[in-house]
Design a protein around this motif. Structure first.
Motif, PDB file in Angstrom:
ATOM      1  N   GLU A 128       0.844  -1.194   0.000  1.00  0.00           N
ATOM      2  CA  GLU A 128       0.000   0.000   0.000  1.00  0.00           C
ATOM      3  C   GLU A 128       0.879   1.243   0.000  1.00  0.00           C
ATOM      4  N   ALA A 129       0.501   2.247  -0.790  1.00  0.00           N
ATOM      5  CA  ALA A 129       1.267   3.493  -0.868  1.00  0.00           C
ATOM      6  C   ALA A 129       0.300   4.671  -0.900  1.00  0.00           C
ATOM      7  N   PHE A 130       0.850   5.838  -0.581  1.00  0.00           N
ATOM      8  CA  PHE A 130       0.051   7.049  -0.599  1.00  0.00           C
ATOM      9  C   PHE A 130       0.092   7.672  -1.992  1.00  0.00           C
ATOM     10  N   MET A 131      -1.050   8.198  -2.431  1.00  0.00           N
ATOM     11  CA  MET A 131      -1.182   8.790  -3.766  1.00  0.00           C
ATOM     12  C   MET A 131      -1.688  10.227  -3.676  1.00  0.00           C
ATOM     13  N   TRP A 132      -1.231  11.047  -4.615  1.00  0.00           N
ATOM     14  CA  TRP A 132      -1.791  12.394  -4.785  1.00  0.00           C
ATOM     15  C   TRP A 132      -1.447  12.862  -6.194  1.00  0.00           C
ATOM     16  N   HIS A 133      -2.296  12.570  -7.161  1.00  0.00           N
ATOM     17  CA  HIS A 133      -1.975  12.958  -8.540  1.00  0.00           C
ATOM     18  C   HIS A 133      -3.224  12.927  -9.414  1.00  0.00           C
ATOM     19  N   ARG A 134      -3.165  13.735 -10.448  1.00  0.00           N
ATOM     20  CA  ARG A 134      -4.119  13.678 -11.554  1.00  0.00           C
ATOM     21  C   ARG A 134      -3.426  13.272 -12.845  1.00  0.00           C
ATOM     22  N   ASP A 135      -2.160  13.646 -12.998  1.00  0.00           N
ATOM     23  CA  ASP A 135      -1.412  13.379 -14.220  1.00  0.00           C
ATOM     24  C   ASP A 135      -0.614  12.093 -14.086  1.00  0.00           C
ATOM     25  N   ILE A 136      -0.368  11.452 -15.209  1.00  0.00           N
ATOM     26  CA  ILE A 136       0.360  10.184 -15.253  1.00  0.00           C
ATOM     27  C   ILE A 136       1.405  10.236 -16.359  1.00  0.00           C
ATOM     28  N   PHE A 137       2.203   9.174 -16.466  1.00  0.00           N
ATOM     29  CA  PHE A 137       3.201   9.085 -17.529  1.00  0.00           C
ATOM     30  C   PHE A 137       3.215   7.665 -18.074  1.00  0.00           C
ATOM     31  N   ALA A 138       3.700   7.540 -19.301  1.00  0.00           N
ATOM     32  CA  ALA A 138       3.886   6.228 -19.912  1.00  0.00           C
ATOM     33  C   ALA A 138       5.270   5.705 -19.545  1.00  0.00           C
ATOM     34  N   LEU A 139       5.499   4.435 -19.809  1.00  0.00           N
ATOM     35  CA  LEU A 139       6.793   3.819 -19.532  1.00  0.00           C
ATOM     36  C   LEU A 139       7.801   4.266 -20.583  1.00  0.00           C
ATOM     37  N   PRO A 140       8.906   4.897 -20.168  1.00  0.00           N
ATOM     38  CA  PRO A 140       9.927   5.301 -21.155  1.00  0.00           C
ATOM     39  C   PRO A 140      10.552   4.097 -21.843  1.00  0.00           C
ATOM     40  N   ASP A 141      11.083   4.311 -23.028  1.00  0.00           N
ATOM     41  CA  ASP A 141      11.796   3.255 -23.738  1.00  0.00           C
ATOM     42  C   ASP A 141      12.972   2.763 -22.890  1.00  0.00           C
ATOM     43  N   ASP A 142      13.185   1.459 -22.903  1.00  0.00           N
ATOM     44  CA  ASP A 142      14.286   0.801 -22.201  1.00  0.00           C
ATOM     45  C   ASP A 142      14.162   0.871 -20.679  1.00  0.00           C
ATOM     46  N   ALA A 143      12.998   1.283 -20.174  1.00  0.00           N
ATOM     47  CA  ALA A 143      12.770   1.313 -18.731  1.00  0.00           C
ATOM     48  C   ALA A 143      11.993   0.071 -18.305  1.00  0.00           C
ATOM     49  N   LEU A 144      12.094  -0.260 -17.029  1.00  0.00           N
ATOM     50  CA  LEU A 144      11.342  -1.369 -16.443  1.00  0.00           C
ATOM     51  C   LEU A 144      10.306  -0.798 -15.481  1.00  0.00           C
ATOM     52  N   PRO A 145       9.098  -1.386 -15.447  1.00  0.00           N
ATOM     53  CA  PRO A 145       8.023  -0.817 -14.633  1.00  0.00           C
ATOM     54  C   PRO A 145       8.111  -1.213 -13.167  1.00  0.00           C
ATOM     55  N   LEU A 146       7.614  -0.332 -12.318  1.00  0.00           N
ATOM     56  CA  LEU A 146       7.440  -0.676 -10.904  1.00  0.00           C
ATOM     57  C   LEU A 146       6.254  -1.612 -10.732  1.00  0.00           C
ATOM     58  N   GLY A 147       5.129  -1.204 -11.245  1.00  0.00           N
ATOM     59  CA  GLY A 147       3.869  -1.907 -11.087  1.00  0.00           C
ATOM     60  C   GLY A 147       2.753  -0.889 -11.140  1.00  0.00           C
ATOM     61  N   GLY A 148       1.553  -1.295 -10.752  1.00  0.00           N
ATOM     62  CA  GLY A 148       0.437  -0.383 -10.894  1.00  0.00           C
ATOM     63  C   GLY A 148      -0.639  -0.579  -9.849  1.00  0.00           C
ATOM     64  N   SER A 149      -1.475   0.443  -9.732  1.00  0.00           N
ATOM     65  CA  SER A 149      -2.665   0.383  -8.900  1.00  0.00           C
ATOM     66  C   SER A 149      -3.870   0.165  -9.802  1.00  0.00           C
ATOM     67  N   GLU A 150      -5.042   0.047  -9.203  1.00  0.00           N
ATOM     68  CA  GLU A 150      -6.250  -0.170  -9.994  1.00  0.00           C
ATOM     69  C   GLU A 150      -6.521   1.010 -10.919  1.00  0.00           C
ATOM     70  N   ALA A 151      -6.255   2.222 -10.447  1.00  0.00           N
ATOM     71  CA  ALA A 151      -6.551   3.410 -11.248  1.00  0.00           C
ATOM     72  C   ALA A 151      -5.404   3.801 -12.162  1.00  0.00           C
ATOM     73  N   SER A 152      -4.170   3.525 -11.761  1.00  0.00           N
ATOM     74  CA  SER A 152      -2.989   3.970 -12.520  1.00  0.00           C
ATOM     75  C   SER A 152      -2.025   2.803 -12.692  1.00  0.00           C
ATOM     76  N   PRO A 153      -2.061   2.142 -13.850  1.00  0.00           N
ATOM     77  CA  PRO A 153      -1.238   0.944 -14.036  1.00  0.00           C
ATOM     78  C   PRO A 153       0.256   1.221 -14.109  1.00  0.00           C
ATOM     79  N   MET A 154       0.661   2.498 -14.276  1.00  0.00           N
ATOM     80  CA  MET A 154       2.090   2.824 -14.316  1.00  0.00           C
ATOM     81  C   MET A 154       2.425   3.698 -13.109  1.00  0.00           C
ATOM     82  N   GLN A 155       2.868   3.070 -12.036  1.00  0.00           N
ATOM     83  CA  GLN A 155       3.164   3.792 -10.800  1.00  0.00           C
ATOM     84  C   GLN A 155       4.643   4.132 -10.644  1.00  0.00           C
ATOM     85  N   GLY A 156       5.452   3.710 -11.579  1.00  0.00           N
ATOM     86  CA  GLY A 156       6.863   4.052 -11.484  1.00  0.00           C
ATOM     87  C   GLY A 156       7.681   3.268 -12.481  1.00  0.00           C
TER      88      GLY A 156
END
Length: 228
Positions: free
Chosen positions: A129-157
């Motif tokens: 569980e993590a704390f959230m405060w955002h309206r804007d999101i980002f896509a996964l950059p090229d050659d990057a690996l994803p953190l994971g996602g929440s139900e509302a935001s599949p790209m959390q890092g």
């Protein structure tokens, strides 16, 4: 190590990150480019952290500090400096790496569950569980690996260049004091199914305690890139 931190307002500070740096024997300096302060020289520090800040639609189109910040981020990317972005900072790093930044389908505030991606390089639990405060999101950059996602935001890092560069949409650094400051001074994110009320955000302080070891693991893994 000495770290430069870029802050974007009095109510979006480093929170638990400052305590962690002190406890680990690292020094840091906070810069406020949005108040007209001169940007730091990357050569005078060992790593750069870009803290949370305004959403894209809230940026002053005439402000010069976003361009200064973008230049610093690009220098860090090209100069092999460890670079960490949180919220706004993560969006700026993703943008510098060529990824799209946009308004998300849903805003998120409060506590939400993140499921670690199967190919995530982060030393974190498979679900946390993590704390959230955002309206804007980002896509996964090229050659990057994803953190994971929440139900509302599949790209959390994401992690880029062997964990040297990390961007987090979520806030592992949150504390009761930092969240209270945001709630007292920042406008609400609107309405939606993933926005929590103030009471629900602050009711269980143990939630914040559980973030501390997650932040420790992430920062330790990130700064290890500077020792390679």
């Amino acid at each position: 190590m000495h770290l430069h931190l870029l802050q974007h307002g009095p109510h979006r500070g480093p929170a638990r990150i400052a305590d962690w740096l002190d406890s680990m024997g690292h020094s840091h300096t906070v810069f406020h480019l949005h108040e007209g302060e001169l940007p730091p020289r990357l050569a005078d520090g060992d790593a750069l952290i870009v803290l949370d800040g305004p959403d894209e639609g809230d940026l002053d189109p005439d402000a010069t500090w976003p361009r200064q910040e973008r230049k610093l981020i690009e220098q860090a990317l090209n100069g092999q400096k460890p670079l960490l972005g949180l919220g706004h900072g993560a969006r700026r790093i993703a943008e510098a790496l060529g990824a799209m930044v946009s308004r998300g389908t849903y805003a998120e505030s409060g506590w939400h569950t993140i499921d670690l991606a199967p190919d995530s390089p982060f030393d974190l639990p498979e679900r946390f569980e993590a704390f959230m405060w955002h309206r804007d999101i980002f896509a996964l950059p090229d050659d990057a690996l994803p953190l994971g996602g929440s139900e509302a935001s599949p790209m959390q890092g994401f992690s880029w260049d062997g964990n040297r560069v990390v961007g987090l949409l979520c806030h592992l650094e949150a504390t009761p004091a930092s969240v209270t400051a945001m709630l007292d001074h920042l406008p609400p994110l609107g309405n939606g199914p993933y926005l929590q009320e103030r009471q629900a955000m602050l009711a269980d302080t143990k939630r914040f305690d559980r973030l501390a070891p997650l932040l420790d693991r992430l920062l330790s893994q990130w700064l290890a890139s500077a020792r390679r």
